[in-house]
Motif scaffolding. Structure first.
Motif, PDB file in Angstrom:
ATOM      1  N   ARG A   1       0.838  -1.190   0.000  1.00 14.49           N
ATOM      2  CA  ARG A   1       0.000   0.000   0.000  1.00 14.49           C
ATOM      3  C   ARG A   1       0.878   1.247   0.000  1.00 14.49           C
ATOM      4  O   ARG A   1       1.972   1.242   0.567  1.00 14.49           O
ATOM      5  CB  ARG A   1      -0.913   0.028   1.232  1.00 14.49           C
ATOM      6  N   THR A   2       0.410   2.298  -0.632  1.00 14.82           N
ATOM      7  CA  THR A   2       1.103   3.580  -0.617  1.00 14.82           C
ATOM      8  C   THR A   2       0.338   4.538   0.286  1.00 14.82           C
ATOM      9  O   THR A   2      -0.864   4.744   0.107  1.00 14.82           O
ATOM     10  CB  THR A   2       1.231   4.173  -2.024  1.00 14.82           C
ATOM     11  N   PHE A   3       1.041   5.116   1.261  1.00 18.39           N
ATOM     12  CA  PHE A   3       0.439   6.053   2.205  1.00 18.39           C
ATOM     13  C   PHE A   3       1.036   7.443   1.971  1.00 18.39           C
ATOM     14  O   PHE A   3       2.247   7.599   1.813  1.00 18.39           O
ATOM     15  CB  PHE A   3       0.710   5.612   3.642  1.00 18.39           C
ATOM     16  N   TYR A   4       0.178   8.441   1.966  1.00 18.92           N
ATOM     17  CA  TYR A   4       0.596   9.831   1.822  1.00 18.92           C
ATOM     18  C   TYR A   4       0.504  10.491   3.185  1.00 18.92           C
ATOM     19  O   TYR A   4      -0.542  10.450   3.832  1.00 18.92           O
ATOM     20  CB  TYR A   4      -0.290  10.545   0.806  1.00 18.92           C
ATOM     21  N   HIS A   5       1.613  11.091   3.626  1.00 21.35           N
ATOM     22  CA  HIS A   5       1.673  11.616   4.995  1.00 21.35           C
ATOM     23  C   HIS A   5       2.656  12.772   5.064  1.00 21.35           C
ATOM     24  O   HIS A   5       3.466  12.993   4.154  1.00 21.35           O
ATOM     25  CB  HIS A   5       2.108  10.508   5.961  1.00 21.35           C
ATOM     26  N   SER A   6       2.603  13.515   6.138  1.00 18.94           N
ATOM     27  CA  SER A   6       3.560  14.595   6.373  1.00 18.94           C
ATOM     28  C   SER A   6       4.758  14.042   7.143  1.00 18.94           C
ATOM     29  O   SER A   6       4.765  12.889   7.568  1.00 18.94           O
ATOM     30  CB  SER A   6       2.899  15.719   7.171  1.00 18.94           C
ATOM     31  N   GLY A   7       5.768  14.876   7.320  1.00 17.62           N
ATOM     32  CA  GLY A   7       6.943  14.456   8.070  1.00 17.62           C
ATOM     33  C   GLY A   7       8.106  14.089   7.183  1.00 17.62           C
ATOM     34  O   GLY A   7       8.295  14.676   6.110  1.00 17.62           O
ATOM     35  N   SER A   8       8.868  13.090   7.597  1.00 19.01           N
ATOM     36  CA  SER A   8      10.097  12.712   6.912  1.00 19.01           C
ATOM     37  C   SER A   8       9.923  11.427   6.123  1.00 19.01           C
ATOM     38  O   SER A   8       8.974  10.678   6.327  1.00 19.01           O
ATOM     39  CB  SER A   8      11.230  12.527   7.936  1.00 19.01           C
TER      40      SER A   8
END
Length: 300
Positions: free
Chosen positions: A55-62
Motif C-alpha cells: 500500500r502507498t500512504f501519503y503523509h507529512s513528516g520525513s
C-alpha cells in the motif's frame, strides 16, 4: 474487485491500523496525494503490510529508509506513519505450527518476514513449524483479546526474502583483474551481470544481495545430491531437506546451447533423473531449505 471499483466509503469510515515494512519513501508530487484534509501531505511511502498487500500512504513528516518496520494509522482521513518500536519474543514453534513461545497462533494471524533492504515474504505458521526463533528473529508481535498471537513481524528469520539464482557462467578477469562476468537464471529467465567486482562463486546455486536495487554481492549456496523426492521435501541418504515453497526447478539438457529449462516438480522424479539440490546454509533460524533443484535425465 477484478480491477473495478465496487464500493466507495467516506474517509471518516476508513479508520485502520497497518503494520509492515517500508519498500520506498519519497516526496510526493503536489497533485499526487489523495488526502482531502490539507496540503501538508508531502511524503509517499510504499509499505508491504502484514497481510501481504503493498500500500502507498501519503503523509507529512520525513521519509523512511527501505526495510524500516513501521505502523500506519489512518484516522478520519488523516494518515500518521511512524517507526515501529521493537517488541521481541523468543522460543520454539510447535511441530504442528500452532503455538510459539507458549502462545497460540490466532486463526487469522498475519506473519511477515522482512530484511534491511525492504525485502519481505508473507508466510504462515506452518512455514515456521519446529523452528527455534531467537529474540533477534522477532522484531514485533501482538496478542489479540484471547491472548493469541495475531501479528508477527520477523527480521530475516527464514531466508525467504532473498533472491536465489542459478549461475550458468561465472568468470573472473584474467591476471590480477578483479572484474567478473556472470550469467544466471531466475525463474527460468536468463540475465547477465558484469563489472569491476569479482565474486567468490562458481557455476551453481547462489543468493543475491542488493544495495539500492542493484546486485551488491553473490554468495554460493550449498549443494547436495538427492536420492528421494516428494512434494514437500527431499532426501539425501538419511538427511531430510524441506523444499522452499518457491523452489525453482531446472531441467538440464546438454544437447542444446541453452542447457537449462524451467520445469515443474510434477515433471521430474528420483528414478528417471539425477537430482541436485541447492540449499541456503546462511544461518537463518528457519532457513536451510532447498531453493533450486536441478534435474538431469539418467542415461538409459
Amino acid at each position: 474487485m477484478n480491477g473495478e471499483v465496487v464500493e466507495v466509503i467516506a474517509a471518516e469510515e476508513s479508520d485502520m491500523v497497518y503494520y509492515g515494512v517500508v519498500l520506498s519513501s519519497e516526496k510526493a508530487a503536489a497533485d499526487s496525494t489523495t488526502s482531502t484534509s490539507s496540503t501538508s501531505v508531502q511524503i509517499a511511502t510504499r509499505v508491504a503490510c502484514s497481510d501481504g498487500v503493498e500500500r502507498t500512504f501519503y503523509h507529512s513528516g520525513s521519509t523512511y529508509s527501505a526495510g524500516r518496520p513501521v505502523t500506519t494509522t489512518v484516522n478520519n482521513g488523516e494518515t500518521q506513519l511512524k517507526s515501529l518500536s521493537k517488541r521481541s519474543l523468543e522460543g520454539t514453534v510447535s511441530q504442528d505450527g500452532t503455538t510459539f513461545a507458549g502462545y497460540e497462533f490466532a486463526a487469522d494471524v498475519e506473519i511477515l518476514d522482512t530484511d534491511s533492504e525492504g525485502g519481505y515474504a508473507r508466510i504462515y505458521p506452518s512455514r515456521l513449524a519446529g523452528a527455534r526463533l531467537e529474540s533477534d528473529d522477532v522484531y514485533y508481535y501482538s496478542l489479540d483479546e484471547n491472548g493469541h498471537i495475531d501479528l508477527l513481524i520477523l527480521n530475516e528469520a527464514t531466508g525467504d526474502t532473498l533472491t536465489y539464482v542459478y549461475l550458468t557462467t561465472a568468470e573472473r578477469g584474467g591476471g590480477d583483474s578483479t572484474s567478473g562476468s556472470y550469467t544466471y537464471l531466475l525463474d527460468g529467465e536468463s540475465y547477465s551481470l558484469s563489472g569491476s567486482v569479482a565474486y567468490s562463486v562458481s557455476k551453481g546455486g547462489a543468493v543475491t544481495y542488493y544495495d539500492n536495487g542493484e546486485i551488491d554481492n553473490l554468495q554460493q549456496l550449498e549443494s547436495v545430491t538427492l536420492t528421494q523426492l516428494s512434494d514437500l521435501y527431499a532426501m539425501a541418504g538419511n538427511q531430510k531437506y524441506m523444499l522452499a515453497e518457491t523452489v525453482q526447478i531446472l531441467l538440464r539438457d546438454t544437447s542444446t546451447a541453452r542447457g537449462y529449462y524451467a520445469t515443474t516438480l510434477a515433471d521430474i522424479n528420483d528414478e528417471d533423473y539425477t537430482l541436485t539440490g541447492w540449499y541456503d546454509d546462511l544461518g537463518y533460524s528457519a532457513g536451510g531449505r532447498i531453493r533450486i533443484l536441478v534435474a538431469e535425465a539418467v542415461e538409459s
